[in-house]
Each structure stands twice: as structure tokens, then as C-alpha cells.
Design a protein around this motif. Structure first.
Motif: not given
Length: 191
Positions: A134-135, A153, A156-162, A164
Motif C-alpha cells: 500500500k501507499l 501487487g 491491495h490493488r495498486v494505482s499508478e500513483q502508488e 510511481n
């Protein structure tokens, strides 16, 4: 001074489950032991750092958490791996009950657990790695000025922000092992 591989627990060491606190519900994530073997061979000690707001919410007690972690440490030991220590945050600033409802310095994304581990075990954080899903894990690693804050991964599902924000991203623990410890992969294939 030794360097550490800090592992978030839920989503990195074990499959993420809703407020996990029972041994019978605990499933290790594929690749965790191989990652830890590679880290150990590369000179890293192993430490778990985990937010446990289920304690604050009174879903389980600190003793239940400690009992489960003792079992986890034993399971690693059965595979010739030593968990040097584990640190946990039992607080939550909004959902905590009684004395657990505080805005503490140990709850990730704050670096309190990492800094406590540094003091207790004389660690070199600038040579240490944190693995999280997680972030908040990545932010804690960056706040403690670790060498590497790695995102996987597996939880949790990871975002592009995380992705990057992290220094390293891998979809699996095997992929992460290959990125972080490429030389141990060849020299110790089959661990």
C-alpha cells in the motif's frame, strides 16, 4: 550496523483477509520464504512492521495478535529463517476504542515503527528495504529514508500513483526477489 528487510504483514507475508487474527485463517503468500532466503543470503535481517487497527477496533486483543505472530515466527524458523523482531501499531485515530484512539507516531504512513526498530537493533536504515502493498507502506519507508521502498501487487490493488511513488514495483514476490536480489537467484537457484 546491520541492514534490514522490513516486511509489511497483511498482503505481503500473508494473504490479505479482513482483520486476520486466527492461525487457521493464515495463508502465506507464494514466494515470501524465497524472498526472505535471498535477503538473508544478501546480509539482511528480517523484521515485520504492521498496522493492526483490528486491536484498536476491539476485533481482537493484543495478546491474540502476539500469539499469532509467535506462530508466524515459528513457521519462518521451520524454514531456516529468523524473524529478528516484529513491530505493530495497535492504534487508529478515528476508529480506535479507549486508549487506542490516538493519532500516534507508529501508524504507517508515519515511520515510527521503522525508527523504533532502528534504535532497538542498531540498524542502518539507509541500506534497508521495506516491502509493502500500500501507499502508506511506501510513504513510511520514504519518511524513514530507507534505501528502497518496494511495492508489490500481492495485497491491495495498486494505482499508478502508488507504482510511481515506490522505488521498485513487482506484481509478485518472486518478481520482487529477482529485482532486489538478482545475484542470489542464480547462485542459490532452487531454495
Amino acid at each position: 550496523m546491520q541492514k534490514a528487510l522490513f516486511l509489511d504483514r497483511d498482503g505481503v507475508v500473508n494473504v490479505e483477509k479482513h482483520y486476520l487474527h486466527l492461525i487457521e485463517d493464515f495463508d502465506f503468500i507464494e514466494g515470501i520464504f524465497e524472498l526472505c532466503h535471498a535477503a538473508t543470503l544478501s546480509g539482511y535481517c528480517l523484521i515485520i512492521v504492521t498496522n493492526q487497527s483490528g486491536i484498536a477496533r476491539e476485533y481482537y486483543t493484543e495478546q491474540q495478535f502476539i500469539d499469532l505472530m509467535s506462530w508466524v515466527v515459528d513457521e519462518f524458523a521451520k524454514r531456516h529463517l529468523t524473524i529478528l523482531d516484529f513491530f505493530y501499531c495497535p492504534h487508529h485515530p478515528v476508529h480506535g476504542m479507549g486508549g487506542y484512539r490516538i493519532d500516534c507516531t507508529c501508524r504507517k504512513p508515519k515511520p515510527g515503527m521503522l525508527l523504533e526498530a532502528e534504535r532497538k537493533h542498531n540498524l542502518n536504515l539507509s541500506e534497508s528495504i521495506l516491502v509493502g502493498d500500500k501507499l502508506s507502506d511506501i510513504k513510511a519507508g520514504k519518511a524513514a529514508r530507507l534505501k528502497t521502498a518496494a511495492l508489490v501487487g500481492t495485497g491491495h490493488r495498486v494505482s499508478e500513483q502508488e507504482i510511481n511513488t515506490a522505488d521498485v514495483f513487482a506484481r509478485s514476490l518472486k518478481e520482487l526477489k529477482d529485482q532486489l536480489f538478482p545475484f542470489t537467484v542464480k547462485a542459490n537457484h532452487g531454495i
